[in-house]
Design a protein around this motif. Sequence first.
Motif, PDB file in Angstrom:
ATOM      1  N   UNK A 112       0.800  -1.275  -0.048  1.00 25.57           N
ATOM      2  CA  UNK A 112       0.006   0.124  -0.036  1.00 25.57           C
ATOM      3  C   UNK A 112       0.763   1.418   0.028  1.00 25.57           C
ATOM      4  N   UNK A 156       2.719   1.505  -3.120  1.00 25.91           N
ATOM      5  CA  UNK A 156       1.800   2.171  -4.363  1.00 25.91           C
ATOM      6  C   UNK A 156       1.779   3.668  -4.360  1.00 25.91           C
ATOM      7  N   UNK A 157       1.447   4.149  -3.042  1.00 25.64           N
ATOM      8  CA  UNK A 157       1.580   5.556  -2.861  1.00 25.64           C
ATOM      9  C   UNK A 157       2.817   6.293  -3.446  1.00 25.64           C
ATOM     10  N   UNK A 194       2.918   6.471  -7.085  1.00 21.55           N
ATOM     11  CA  UNK A 194       1.979   7.440  -7.336  1.00 21.55           C
ATOM     12  C   UNK A 194       2.805   8.708  -7.220  1.00 21.55           C
TER      13      UNK A 194
END
Lengths: 353, 254
Positions: free
Chosen positions: A1, A4-5, A8
């Motif tokens: 998680x 992934x941030x 991004x």
Amino acid sequence: MKFKILIYLILILTGTVLLSDACKKGDGDRSSSGYHPTYLQLTIPAGWPLPPTNIFKDNPLTEEGFQLGRKLFYDGRLSKDGNFPCASCHQQFAAFATYDHQFSHGFDNSFSFRNAPAIFNLAWMKEMHWDGGISHIEVQPLAPITNISEMAETLGNVLKKLGIDSAYKRMFTAAFGDTAINSQRMLKALSQFMGSIQSYNSKYDQVKRGEASFTLAEQNGYNTFKAKCNACHTEPLFTDNSFRNNGLTLDPFLKDKGRMGITGDRVDSLKFKVPTLRNTALTFPYMHDGRRFSLLQVIEHYRSGIEVNQPTLDPLLKNRIAISNQEKVDLVEFLQSLTDNVLLKNTRLEQPR
Amino acid sequence: MKPSIKYFLLIYPAFLLSGGCQKSITSQTGTVRLTFRNTVKTNPMVLGTTSYTNPFGETYKITKFKYYISNVRLGLSGLPTTAIEKESYHLVDQGLPGSLSFSFEAVENSFITLSFLIGVDSTRNVSGAQTGALDPLNDMFWTWNSGYIMAKMEGTSPQSNQVGNKIEYHIGGFSGANNVLRQIGLTFPGSKFVEIRKGKTSEIIIEADFDKWWQTPADVKIADLPVCTTPGVLSKKIADNYSDMFKVTDVVNN
């Protein structure tokens, strides 16, 4: 998680950088029109102070700008009758001073009224001319170009002459991105060439770098120099770039008051810029008006010739300088070690073919 | 967490494209035009032919009259907000009609003062080769003592003891005791405002009276002082005299 941030975020930041780069166009995006100059760097020799200002801050040093400046420096068309390029008074074999001339020879059989100074290490010089009247290297060439006893030309005429030469059109384009030939570009190119003339490879420099050693006489001379000359002719530039009255009598014909002519202040009467001693063996005659023809004569001036009753005489000279005969001879030996053969023979600084 | 990030990723490029490349514009702008009318007393200045008389009864003709106007700004009463012209350097030359007017964009407002320097600020005097109005080609640059001639008048007078009865006043000097830069602040006649509005041009008419060069505070008599071509005491005196030569005669808000 979290990973992934992070991805991004990286994507967002990359996008931002790309887009903001795209926004920078507009201010003449010359890369698409074939403007690809080769950027150069001024050499700051080890152990030297940084230049007081960056003379290339608004004038990025490039190979193309340098080569254009070099062509201009050697081009007689900058003078009224074609006979007096910058290089006529600033000769490479004399460390870019005038060899053996008390005054330079200018347009229509005239003398200049001061001795032509050597041109090198200008990035470390805040003011040009013996009186410091020139505030910036870029505006320096305007003085000799327009002076009636030097190049005697007008800026407008010079630009006209350059404008009809296709070689210049090509070189201005290479240096600045388009064919416009104007005074600012001409002066910036000259400044790139002049500012690139550097002297830091004399025997003295080699000794300092541990690549050579002084003879006994040179070493003795260096010791004397450090004790008696270094206060004004400060290493490593061999000048502190100050203005001082060194006790020469006022020449009754020239009536040259030096720095006072610029500031209008009486305290500056008879003060002249302390010249560098680098390459001094080649830059004779000496003093602002070339009145001393040899180094021995110059040293003798400091030993016995100073006019001590002048109100603006430099305080360091009020008792003259005690120098023995042996010291005098050794000093000359040392001063000769300041000649920089790399400068004198640097083919990049020669007249372009 | 996840959906909001995705949503942000979707709109973020759009946000960049819409606003990223624009300069931040906080308010609308309009145009202000400054027009200089050079006179001798109240008569329009004519170069070359007309003979004028100074306050000391000396007669003269003018062949050149040029001066720099720089750092132009419009001001509001008691507020820090001003409209400042960017790259604000202009050479007003009586011999070049096109040089007597110039315009710039200013933010919308009702301005009550106009200010500028007569001359070129000290920074540009020591910043190397310049271009445009500051090109040394304009014959307003001293090559032997780097710096701009801030204002220049040339002409002839029977009272001049110089070759060809020449008179020449080249006023310059930007540093220390020799500084001739003078800041001019002007208000508008009849308590008028300069109304800057989008799509409109406001014109400010400024009269520059050369007769002021001769007197107040310093008397400059041609017989005694026909030439000034260096920075120093005389340059400063004349600068003090001419700092009083400008007045706004009209404001036209279109």
